[in-house]
Each structure stands twice: as structure tokens, then as C-alpha cells.
Design a protein around this motif. Structure first.
Motif, short mmCIF file in Angstrom:
data_model
loop_
_atom_site.label_atom_id
_atom_site.label_comp_id
_atom_site.label_asym_id
_atom_site.label_seq_id
_atom_site.Cartn_x
_atom_site.Cartn_y
_atom_site.Cartn_z
N MET A 1 -4.63 -46.90 -13.52
CA MET A 1 -3.45 -46.06 -13.62
C MET A 1 -2.21 -46.92 -13.37
SD MET A 1 -2.81 -42.30 -12.23
CE MET A 1 -2.65 -41.53 -13.82
N ALA A 2 -1.10 -46.43 -13.76
CA ALA A 2 0.17 -47.16 -13.59
C ALA A 2 0.50 -47.32 -12.11
CB ALA A 2 1.28 -46.39 -14.30
N ASP A 3 1.52 -48.11 -11.86
CA ASP A 3 1.94 -48.38 -10.49
C ASP A 3 2.81 -47.25 -9.95
OD1 ASP A 3 0.63 -50.74 -10.92
OD2 ASP A 3 2.43 -51.91 -11.24
N VAL A 4 2.21 -46.10 -9.72
CA VAL A 4 2.92 -44.93 -9.22
C VAL A 4 2.05 -44.21 -8.20
CG1 VAL A 4 4.29 -44.56 -11.31
CG2 VAL A 4 2.07 -43.46 -11.08
N SER A 5 2.69 -43.38 -7.39
CA SER A 5 1.96 -42.51 -6.48
C SER A 5 1.75 -41.17 -7.17
CB SER A 5 2.78 -42.30 -5.20
OG SER A 5 3.00 -43.52 -4.54
N TYR A 6 0.70 -40.46 -6.80
CA TYR A 6 0.45 -39.15 -7.39
C TYR A 6 -0.55 -38.36 -6.55
CZ TYR A 6 -3.64 -41.68 -9.13
OH TYR A 6 -4.77 -42.44 -9.21
N PRO A 7 -0.44 -37.02 -6.56
CA PRO A 7 -1.42 -36.19 -5.88
C PRO A 7 -2.61 -35.92 -6.79
CG PRO A 7 0.31 -34.82 -6.72
CD PRO A 7 0.68 -36.24 -7.06
N ILE A 8 -3.75 -35.76 -6.17
CA ILE A 8 -4.95 -35.35 -6.89
C ILE A 8 -5.32 -33.99 -6.32
CG2 ILE A 8 -7.37 -35.84 -7.38
CD1 ILE A 8 -6.64 -38.83 -6.85
N ILE A 9 -5.27 -32.96 -7.16
CA ILE A 9 -5.56 -31.60 -6.71
C ILE A 9 -6.90 -31.19 -7.28
CG2 ILE A 9 -4.78 -29.21 -6.72
CD1 ILE A 9 -1.89 -30.41 -7.10
N HIS A 10 -7.82 -30.84 -6.40
CA HIS A 10 -9.15 -30.42 -6.81
C HIS A 10 -9.12 -28.91 -7.02
CE1 HIS A 10 -10.57 -34.43 -5.87
NE2 HIS A 10 -9.87 -34.34 -4.75
N LYS A 11 -9.05 -28.52 -8.28
CA LYS A 11 -8.78 -27.13 -8.61
C LYS A 11 -9.82 -26.15 -8.08
CE LYS A 11 -10.81 -26.97 -13.23
NZ LYS A 11 -10.52 -26.70 -14.64
N GLU A 12 -11.05 -26.56 -7.95
CA GLU A 12 -12.08 -25.64 -7.46
C GLU A 12 -11.99 -25.41 -5.96
OE1 GLU A 12 -13.61 -23.76 -9.49
OE2 GLU A 12 -12.99 -24.90 -11.25
N GLU A 13 -11.30 -26.28 -5.26
CA GLU A 13 -11.11 -26.12 -3.80
C GLU A 13 -9.79 -25.42 -3.48
OE1 GLU A 13 -13.49 -26.90 -1.68
OE2 GLU A 13 -14.71 -27.71 -3.29
N CYS A 14 -8.86 -25.43 -4.41
CA CYS A 14 -7.53 -24.86 -4.20
C CYS A 14 -7.59 -23.34 -4.22
CB CYS A 14 -6.58 -25.36 -5.28
SG CYS A 14 -4.90 -24.69 -5.15
N TYR A 45 -0.35 -30.92 -10.56
CA TYR A 45 0.73 -31.91 -10.53
C TYR A 45 1.38 -31.94 -11.90
CZ TYR A 45 2.80 -36.63 -10.38
OH TYR A 45 3.65 -37.70 -10.44
N SER A 46 2.70 -31.90 -11.95
CA SER A 46 3.41 -31.85 -13.22
C SER A 46 3.35 -33.15 -14.01
CB SER A 46 4.87 -31.46 -13.01
OG SER A 46 5.54 -32.45 -12.26
N GLY A 47 2.92 -34.23 -13.39
CA GLY A 47 2.67 -35.45 -14.13
C GLY A 47 3.55 -36.64 -13.82
N GLU A 48 4.69 -36.43 -13.20
CA GLU A 48 5.54 -37.56 -12.81
C GLU A 48 6.51 -37.13 -11.74
OE1 GLU A 48 9.09 -37.45 -16.10
OE2 GLU A 48 7.35 -38.69 -16.53
N GLY A 49 6.98 -38.11 -10.97
CA GLY A 49 7.99 -37.84 -9.95
C GLY A 49 7.51 -37.85 -8.52
N CYS A 50 6.21 -38.05 -8.30
CA CYS A 50 5.67 -38.08 -6.94
C CYS A 50 6.19 -39.32 -6.21
CB CYS A 50 4.15 -38.08 -6.98
SG CYS A 50 3.37 -38.19 -5.35
N SER A 51 6.66 -39.11 -4.98
CA SER A 51 7.16 -40.23 -4.18
C SER A 51 6.09 -40.77 -3.23
CB SER A 51 8.38 -39.79 -3.37
OG SER A 51 8.00 -38.82 -2.41
N GLY A 52 4.95 -40.08 -3.13
CA GLY A 52 3.89 -40.51 -2.23
C GLY A 52 4.14 -40.16 -0.78
N CYS A 53 5.00 -39.19 -0.52
CA CYS A 53 5.36 -38.84 0.86
C CYS A 53 4.22 -38.16 1.62
CB CYS A 53 6.59 -37.95 0.88
SG CYS A 53 6.34 -36.29 0.23
N ARG A 54 3.27 -37.56 0.93
CA ARG A 54 2.10 -36.89 1.49
C ARG A 54 2.41 -35.53 2.12
NH1 ARG A 54 1.47 -42.17 3.69
NH2 ARG A 54 -0.03 -43.39 2.52
#
Length: 79
Positions: A1-14, A45-54
């Protein structure tokens, strides 16, 4: 993946509570209209813009529903 931060959302657990949406200062997490197997509208996740703040991870009450990949630039060895 590119050099970016991003959330991974597990839809079956949400459970679609929306706490991650409220916690996201970048406004890049949304609640979708599709249902998971348990019948909840899950976050995505909308696909871009995550800052990795958690913040999304820290506000999520479901321990397995969300994780955040945080990109960290490695310093090159100059030995």
C-alpha cells in the motif's frame, strides 16, 4: 500500500454505533447504508485523509472492529 495511514474496519464486528465517526477529527469515517450479517449498518473509511491519530480506534467499544495502520517513515541507515 502507499505511504499513508488508514483505518481498517472489520464490517462483521462493527455494530454501527458511530463513535468512530464522531471521534474522527479528519471526518473520513462514515456509516454506510449496507448491512453486515448481524443486521447493523457498519462504518467504512472514505478512502483518503486519515492522519493516523487513532482516535477512531480509541473511541470504538468493539475490541475487534477497528484497527489503524499508521505509516511511519523509516530513517535510512547512513553508516
Amino acid at each position: 500500500m502507499a505511504d499513508v495511514s488508514y483505518p481498517i474496519i472489520h464490517k462483521e464486528e462493527c455494530k454501527g454505533c458511530g463513535r468512530c465517526v464522531l471521534g474522527c477529527s479528519q471526518n473520513v469515517i462514515k456509516i454506510g447504508s449496507e448491512l453486515n450479517k448481524a443486521g447493523y449498518r457498519y462504518a467504512y473509511y472514505s478512502g483518503e485523509g486519515c492522519s493516523g491519530c487513532r482516535d477512531c480506534f480509541l473511541t470504538c467499544p468493539e475490541p475487534l472492529a477497528l484497527e489503524v495502520y499508521v505509516y511511519t517513515k523509516k530513517e535510512e541507515d547512513n553508516d
